[in-house]
Design a protein around this motif. Structure first.
Motif, short mmCIF file in Angstrom:
data_model
loop_
_atom_site.label_atom_id
_atom_site.label_comp_id
_atom_site.label_asym_id
_atom_site.label_seq_id
_atom_site.Cartn_x
_atom_site.Cartn_y
_atom_site.Cartn_z
N ARG A 1 32.39 47.65 40.58
CA ARG A 1 33.14 48.14 41.70
C ARG A 1 32.77 49.85 41.98
O ARG A 1 32.51 50.52 40.83
N ILE B 1 32.97 46.29 46.32
CA ILE B 1 32.47 45.61 44.84
C ILE B 1 31.22 44.98 45.21
O ILE B 1 30.98 44.33 46.23
N SER C 1 37.06 38.72 47.54
CA SER C 1 37.13 39.68 46.18
C SER C 1 37.99 38.91 45.06
O SER C 1 37.53 38.76 43.95
N THR D 1 36.11 37.32 41.89
CA THR D 1 36.07 37.85 40.45
C THR D 1 36.90 36.98 39.41
O THR D 1 36.58 36.85 38.40
#
Length: 282
Positions: A246, A251, A270, A274
């Motif tokens: 990040r 990111i 995102s 993730t």
């Protein structure tokens, strides 16, 4: 009660299993009556051993005829209707009843002086043993073979799935094959106007292939793989991702391969990316 309303497996009335059941039941009945001679069976008829064998074989053939007719009806009925465990139990009891009835008729024809109720009760006991013992053994065998077959199918499906994912094949917008890349060599895909740039390793060297297609179309084709969409313009092979980092401006994904830039993750993807990365890494 719920178990009784469940449907019996279809392999019970498959043609091949019905034939096995008829043949093995007949063989078991012949061995059971002529070798073990249950319930003092030689005294059922005052005849020699040879005649006893002939008479018992005739009775067995008659009984097998009942089973043959019954299982033929079950085969054709099962093709159009499902059969519950309770109905199957009644079906077997019906087979026992008619076999016992045939045996009773044989006995009373040869010895009219015997009590028909006693003969029928005795024949019902012996018929139950002759049918239920091989039936139980055969159904356990059928169940074992079915589970074995299902395991083989699952293993084959896993092998086929692994084989499909071992190599990624790419096609253009017309459906024509253009490129195959080993799964471990594919790095990422980048959208470029009406083309997709496929970045991969070829003998350890970073290489690029221009494919006329859309990233959306490729995303749909690779929905069951580890190649995921992380940005409007990027898809990444997450088996190659080493770090998610990040920064102030967003990111990024690091692949840890020389000359491969960090791949951005947009806000749209995102959370999904993730979460998937953390789950896959663990």
């Amino acid at each position: 009660m719920e178990v009784l309303s469940n449907k019996i497996p279809k392999y019970v009335y498959e043609k091949s299993n019905i034939i096995r059941l008829i043949l093995l039941t007949a063989l078991f009945a012949l061995v059971f009556i002529n070798i073990y001679k249950p319930f003092n069976s030689p005294n059922w008829y005052n005849v020699s051993e040879l005649k006893f064998f002939i008479f018992s074989s005739l009775i067995i053939l008659t009984g097998v005829l009942v089973v043959v007719l019954s299982r033929i009806c079950m085969y054709y009925y099962g093709r159009k209707h499902s059969i519950s465990y309770s109905a199957y139990g009644v079906w077997i009891l019906t087979e026992i009843f008619f076999m016992s009835l045939f045996y009773t008729i044989y006995t009373l024809v040869l010895n009219p002086g015997r009590d028909w109720m006693g003969v029928f009760k005795e024949s019902a006991i012996n018929t139950s043993l002759v049918l239920l013992l091989p039936y139980s053994a055969l159904h356990l065998y059928f169940s074992y073979k079915e589970k074995e077959r299902m395991l083989l199918v699952l293993e084959k499906n896993k092998e086929d799935s692994a084989a499909k994912q071992a190599v990624f094949s790419f096609y253009d917008e017309k459906g024509d094959f253009k490129l195959s890349v080993k799964r471990n060599n594919l790095l990422y895909l980048e959208s470029a106007d009406n083309y997709v740039c496929i970045w991969y390793l070829n003998k350890g060297i970073l290489s690029k292939f221009m494919l006329r297609n859309s990233l959306k179309a490729i995303e749909e084709l690779m929905s069951d793989t580890h190649v995921l969409r992380c940005h409007r313009s990027f898809m990444v092979n997450f088996e190659q991702v080493k770090v998610i980092r990040r920064e102030k401006d967003g990111i990024y994904l690091e692949l840890g391969i020389d000359k491969v830039p960090d791949i951005p993750i947009s806000k749209t993807y995102s959370e999904k990316v993730t979460h998937w990365f953390m789950s896959y890494s663990s």
